[in-house]
Every structure is written in C-alpha cells, then in structure tokens.
Write a protein that holds these residues in place. Structure first.
Motif, short mmCIF file in Angstrom:
data_model
loop_
_atom_site.label_atom_id
_atom_site.label_comp_id
_atom_site.label_asym_id
_atom_site.label_seq_id
_atom_site.Cartn_x
_atom_site.Cartn_y
_atom_site.Cartn_z
N LEU A 106 -3.51 -0.60 6.92
CA LEU A 106 -2.45 -1.02 6.01
C LEU A 106 -2.39 -2.54 5.95
CD1 LEU A 106 -1.75 1.95 6.58
CD2 LEU A 106 0.65 1.31 6.71
N VAL A 107 -2.48 -3.09 4.75
CA VAL A 107 -2.37 -4.53 4.56
C VAL A 107 -1.46 -4.78 3.36
CG1 VAL A 107 -4.66 -4.95 5.52
CG2 VAL A 107 -4.39 -4.67 3.06
N HIS A 176 4.91 -7.77 9.38
CA HIS A 176 5.53 -7.21 8.17
C HIS A 176 5.97 -5.76 8.36
CE1 HIS A 176 4.59 -10.64 5.59
NE2 HIS A 176 3.37 -10.64 6.10
N ALA A 177 5.65 -5.18 9.50
CA ALA A 177 5.85 -3.74 9.68
C ALA A 177 7.31 -3.33 9.72
CB ALA A 177 5.15 -3.27 10.96
N SER A 181 9.09 -0.68 3.18
CA SER A 181 7.91 0.04 2.69
C SER A 181 7.07 0.56 3.85
CB SER A 181 7.08 -0.88 1.79
OG SER A 181 6.76 -2.08 2.47
N TYR A 182 6.89 -0.25 4.88
CA TYR A 182 6.12 0.19 6.04
C TYR A 182 6.84 1.32 6.78
CZ TYR A 182 2.82 -3.71 5.64
OH TYR A 182 1.86 -4.58 5.21
N ILE A 183 8.15 1.17 6.94
CA ILE A 183 8.91 2.21 7.64
C ILE A 183 8.81 3.54 6.90
CG2 ILE A 183 11.21 2.89 8.41
CD1 ILE A 183 9.90 0.60 10.00
N GLY A 212 14.45 -10.77 13.45
CA GLY A 212 14.71 -10.20 14.76
C GLY A 212 13.99 -8.92 15.06
N LEU A 213 14.72 -8.02 15.73
CA LEU A 213 14.09 -6.95 16.44
C LEU A 213 13.67 -5.75 15.68
CD1 LEU A 213 16.67 -6.47 19.06
CD2 LEU A 213 14.78 -7.99 19.01
N ARG A 214 13.79 -5.77 14.40
CA ARG A 214 13.49 -4.53 13.71
C ARG A 214 12.03 -4.14 13.85
NH1 ARG A 214 14.96 -4.74 7.93
NH2 ARG A 214 14.25 -6.87 8.08
N LEU A 215 11.20 -5.00 14.38
CA LEU A 215 9.83 -4.60 14.70
C LEU A 215 9.82 -3.44 15.68
CD1 LEU A 215 7.87 -7.97 14.96
CD2 LEU A 215 7.52 -6.14 13.31
#
Length: 657
Positions: A106-107, A176-177, A181-183, A212-215
C-alpha cells in the motif's frame, strides 16, 4: 522510471536480473493452517541479494517479532536506507498461512507505486510470481501473488480482494497509516486489531505523526529502528554540514499552532514570505553554496512563497525553478529530470519532495520552511543524505533554526541551541561532539580545575520531600521544553498528565532499554457499577524515544480532551496560576503535618495539584529508594576505604573521610 530504479539498485551494489514480463496469476494450494509458524509452509524465498548488514538485521527483527506473535509491526529507517529493498525481500521470507499466499503493498503516491512495482517485478517475476498494479486506469485482478496498490484506488475497489487469501499487507510511508482510508483497508482485511488475520508491516523514515498516537490503530509493535545519526556514523548516509542563518526580520511568536502542534500554514507564509527574508535566503545560498554545490533543493511554505523565492534567485542571476501540486505529473517529471541532468542548480518545492523522491546527487538543502515537526525536518534534510559518487557531504543551510517559537532544526535534533551555530559551518560529527560536550557540562561533574586534579561535586538530600522537589523541578523543566501541557515529573522514569477527573496518562521508561518509553492511559470508573476505582491501564504505544513519546502523548491528550477542555491542560492555564483552594490546602497540610504557618508560603492551585499528583503516583516512594541507595553507597565507600587504605583518589576528600 525503470531507468531510475536501475540506477538506485546499482548504487546499492545489488545485482539485477534481466527484465522479465509479468506472469499470469498462479495458484499455490497450501494446507489450511492459521498463525502456526512451527508448521506453516516455508516461504517462497526471493533471489539472494547482497543486503547491507542493517537491512538483513531489520528483516530478521521482523521475522523474530512474527515468531513472538506480533501481527502488526512497524519499521523505522532513515531516508536513504533502502526501505523498498527491505520490504521487497521481506515479502519472500514471511511464511504462507494455509490459503493466505498473497501480498499487498500500500502506497499513497504514483512515484512510490512505480518504485515498488519495479523492485517487486525484478525480484519475483523470474520466480513465476504474478505482480499487478492497482492504480487509476490500471485495474488489478485481485488475485495476483503481489499487488502494488495506490491507497486512493484500493479503497474504491476493495470488493475484489478476498481477505482470506491475503497473508501480508506492507504499508510504505507508514506514518500515513492512521488516515481513515488506511484504517478502512485494515478493517476489510480484518487487520484492525492486534490479533490480525494477516500480517501488517509498515515502513517509514519518520514513524510519527503530529496528530499523535493514532498510529496505534494500525501498529502494535516497532520491530526495528535505525536513525540517520547511526546511518551516517556507519557510512551508509553521507555526512552533513550545517549552517544556521539568523533572520531578524522574521517573527513567529504570534503564529497560531494547530491542534496537531504545527504552525498554521497561512499565517506562517505571511511571516516568512517577505522581500527581506527571501533576499537573505538567496544571498546566504550564494555566499555559502553557489560555488561548491551542484544540486540544491529548497523547501518553501506556500506556492506564492516558492514563486517569490524563485524570482529572487533569478534576480540574482541564478536559474531556479518551482515544482508544485499545480503542475501535472508529466510537468513534474520533466522538471525533476532536467534538474537531475544538471540543467539548472536550484529546485524549489512545497512538500512535493518530502517523500518518494530519490535523487542522490542533491548536495545542498536550503530550509526556508519553519516546522515544529521533527518528522518533517528529517524528511526534508533526508533528501540530501544519500550517497553519490563524488559527493563528500550535504550542506544544510537552515534559514529557520533561529526563529524560536518551537521551531525544530538540525541542532535541536542533537539537543543543542541553534544560536550557537549562527554564521558557522559545522559538520554532523562536530554537532555530535558538541552534543556530548554539552551533556557532560550539564552533569554534576565539575571539570573546570587543573587536569591533574579531579573535583567532584556531591549533592546530598536530607529527606524524601527535598529530593522529590528537586526531581520534580528537573523533570518538569525538561519536559516543559517539549510540550505545553502540564506534565508532572514523578521521577527520572515516570511522567503523569491528568486529563481532568476522568483519566490520566503516564509516560514510563522501558525497563529493558532505558532510552525508550511507553505511554498508558488509565480511566477512572464509576463507583455505581464497579468496585474498582480505576480501569486497567491501556497501553497507547511503546518503545519510543523520549521526545517522540512526549510529542505523541501530548497530541493524543489534546485530541481526546475536546476543544473546550484543551486550555485546562496547559501548563500556563489560568486556573493553575490562581491561589490554591481551601480543599487543596487542607489536603496539603494533612500530608505535611510538620509544616507550620510560617513555613507555608502562598501556593497556587497548579503547585498543589502537581504535588498531590507526585504523591499519588509514587514520587515519595521513588525518592525514599534513591536516598536509601545513596546511603548504601556511602556506607560501602567507607568500608572500601577501610579495607583498601592505599587506594588514594585524586581530588578533595569527601566529608567524613
């Protein structure tokens, strides 16, 4: 684009197989096994390439994390480390899981799609693997062994992908994850939880976000990290020379900061895009770089700023050109190819080249875009740090580092004041040496005496409260430089931030690696339906450097507090400056019965709140342990002197010797 990829591979010293056509989709029947690595089918290995030592180390770290049960992991590698090479090889080493034999990459940009496809095609097409692209007019079947996906196209075509057949999701530029869209993609493949159905590996040079931490919604574990400092020391990235230029005409003190901690782009452009500032930038480049540097990339704030900078360069006789989001893809490619061929020396951009841009010949970076983001700074300077034949180093000319207002710059990455280097040209090695010197000066050793004599300054604490106050002062001064929120130091290994009456955050030093930190959130439960006052702590992230941990935790706090409550979390909030409430003073006196009215100076609500937080979270206990340890060390020192009277130490005798 294949020519560009070929160049990149040859610069890494890698052998490339002859160009081959795409194979058709193939079927590889496997026994139905899920998450069982002891008996899973062996991975279909990629052709053996001579990887750099850290690249192989990174792959092994990911495989070890996988064996340990980690399903969603991230990798942090400096720009120029060959991330695409690493994840291309990793695809072939992760075992198939029953019917799960397919991999998706995914890019989020076309350049990255082209780059990933070229790598995967050269490595896996000779093995009979099918490789397809899902982007724009290129429609994949959804059944290929490897599919390189533009996230924008994939999100609209998820229906064709059978989630039960996918073993691996590889996310390039993984910071960017956290985007929606990634989620959504993770949810489709049932990978939005720690026990994901397929393996998730994210790769990025800047594994952090200003929001922040949503990664943590995408990853649970950082499997490997290697920063640019280590890469330079080991000779994998070119050295950096740094020059800070003072801009007295630019004032950022009143520029608004958004909820993610970054400057408001419109206000920032208004402050930096002036005739004086642009002229200063151009003249600094002419003075320090024009005679010695072949290819310079410039980072600007806005399109108008980039255009005005280009006009200023031209007015001084320098051919500078601009590439922005308003240019078509073909126009951008034409400009960058002309720049690559050396047809003009200066290329100005606005965020176009922070990711997915590979031009190792760049030997100068002109920073005209102030930022409070460490990640963005690393992306910008990383454009010039790749190795290239005949390139001794990269010169970073920083027009922003002395502007204050929380601007992040190359010296601040080393914990240094940029004002120390105004007008000077210093190397990355000199910056590291200066960092070491400053740290040594900040320690409790006094080395100002003659070399033949060593003086040691001792600091003794008579009580836990005294030591607790000192630890609190040191810790709060440190974290105050990193966050505007009212974090409270509990000791050298713990910080606490109260989020009102409902919960609190804790930053905790890693027991195994003292350089890394984790963050937890503990919520308070209603006594109406729970016998326990607190819920179990929820781990938000782990294994982060201290600065990044503070940044991420603070961003999480502001995001979850809600707009109206954010001001109450600030260190300079008005309620903290108000006098302590009667209820606070009663509790404070109860905890300090030895204090008389004469001893009790006027206290603010913030001071008492911080004191109560420290007591609640164990600062007194930590202080007691430190004092006990100090006393044990003193007793052992006296015993050693009795046992070994001839062991004479140079310097003054300690009291009581």
């Amino acid at each position: 684009m294949p020519v560009l990829i070929y160049r990149a591979f040859t610069q890494l010293g890698l052998h490339l197989p002859a160009k081959s056509r795409l194979s058709s989709s193939s079927s590889f029947p496997k026994p139905t096994l899920q998450h069982n690595y002891a008996t899973a089918a062996a991975p279909r290995a990629a052709p053996t390439l001579k990887l750099r030592s850290y690249q192989e180390e990174c792959i092994q770290s990911c495989l070890a994390a996988l064996r340990a049960g980690k399903r969603r992991m991230a990798v942090s590698l400096a720009t120029g480390s060959g991330k695409t090479v690493i994840f291309t090889q990793l695809m072939g080493r992760i075992p198939d899981e029953g019917r799960r034999t397919r991999s998706l990459v995914l890019v989020h940009r076309k350049e990255l799609v082209d780059q990933a496809f070229a790598h995967a095609n050269r490595v896996y097409a000779p093995l009979g693997r099918s490789i397809e692209i899902e982007m724009g007019d290129s429609h994949a079947t959804g059944q290929a062994d490897i599919t390189i996906c533009s996230i924008q196209s994939l999100i609209r075509r998820l229906g064709k992908y059978d989630s039960s057949r996918v073993k691996l999701l590889l996310i390039d530029e993984a910071h960017h994850a956290a985007a929606a869209s990634y989620i959504r993609v993770l949810e489709h493949f049932h990978a939005n939880k720690p026990d994901a159905d397929c393996v998730i590996v994210g790769v990025s040079a800047t594994l952090l976000r200003r929001d922040g931490l949503r990664l943590a919604d995408a990853f649970d574990h950082i499997a490997y990290h290697r920063d640019f400092g280590a890469m330079i020391r080991d000779g994998w990235l070119c050295p950096v020379r740094f020059t800070a230029v003072e801009q007295r005409s630019v004032d950022l003190s009143n520029v608004k900061v958004d909820n993610f901690g970054e400057f408001d782009a419109r206000q920032l452009a208004d402050r930096v895009n002036t005739v004086t500032a642009n002229t200063t930038s151009v003249r600094a480049w002419i003075d320090r770089a024009s005679a010695t540097r072949r290819s310079t990339i410039v980072f600007a704030v806005s399109i108008d700023h980039a255009t005005d900078l280009a006009n200023c360069f031209r007015a001084h006789g320098v051919d500078a050109r601009v590439v922005t989001s308003r240019h078509s893809r073909l126009e951008r490619e034409s400009l960058t190819e002309s720049f690559r061929r050396g047809e003009f020396p200066v290329l100005i951009n606005i965020g176009i080249f922070t990711e997915g841009f590979d031009m190792p010949s760049i030997d100068c970076v002109l920073l005209c875009r102030p930022t409070r983001s460490r990640g963005l700074l690393l992306q910008m300077i990383g454009r010039g740090m790749r190795l290239f034949e005949g390139k001794a180093d990269c010169h970073i000319i920083d027009m922003t580092s002395c502007l204050g207002a929380g601007v992040v710059s190359v010296p601040t990455l080393h914990g240094l004041d940029p004002a120390m280097f105004v007008g000077e040209e210093v190397s990355s090695a000199e910056l590291e040496a200066k960092e070491k010197e400053v740290r040594e000066q900040a320690s409790h050793k006094d080395t100002s005496s003659l070399p033949a004599q060593v003086k040691v300054r001792y600091t003794d604490y008579e009580s836990a409260d005294e030591l607790m106050d000192e630890l609190h002062a040191r810790g709060d001064r440190h974290i105050a430089t990193l966050s505007p929120l009212a974090w409270v130091s509990i000791g050298p290994d713990k910080y606490v931030l109260n989020l009102g009456a409902r919960s609190y955050l804790r930053l905790l030093r890693d027991d195994d690696d003292g350089e890394l930190w984790e963050c937890t959130e503990t919520r308070k439960l209603s006594q109406e339906w729970s016998t326990s006052p607190l819920a179990r702590p929820k781990r938000l992230f782990e294994r982060c450097g201290f600065e990044r941990a503070v940044e991420m935790a603070s961003s999480y706090a502001t995001e979850h507090a809600g707009g109206a409550r954010v001001p109450t979390l600030l260190r300079n909030s008005s309620w903290r400056r108000a006098p302590a409430t009667p209820k606070q003073l009663i509790l404070y006196r109860k905890l300090n019965p030895h204090l008389t009215d004469k001893d009790l100076r006027p206290l603010t609500a913030g001071e008492v709140s911080d004191y109560l937080t420290r007591r609640k979270h164990g600062a007194k206990s930590a202080a007691d342990k430190l004092i006990a340890r100090q006393k044990r060390q003193d007793r052992q020192l006296r015993k050693d002197r009795i046992r070994h009277p001839d062991d004479i130490q140079v310097g003054p005798l300690a009291a009581g010797s």
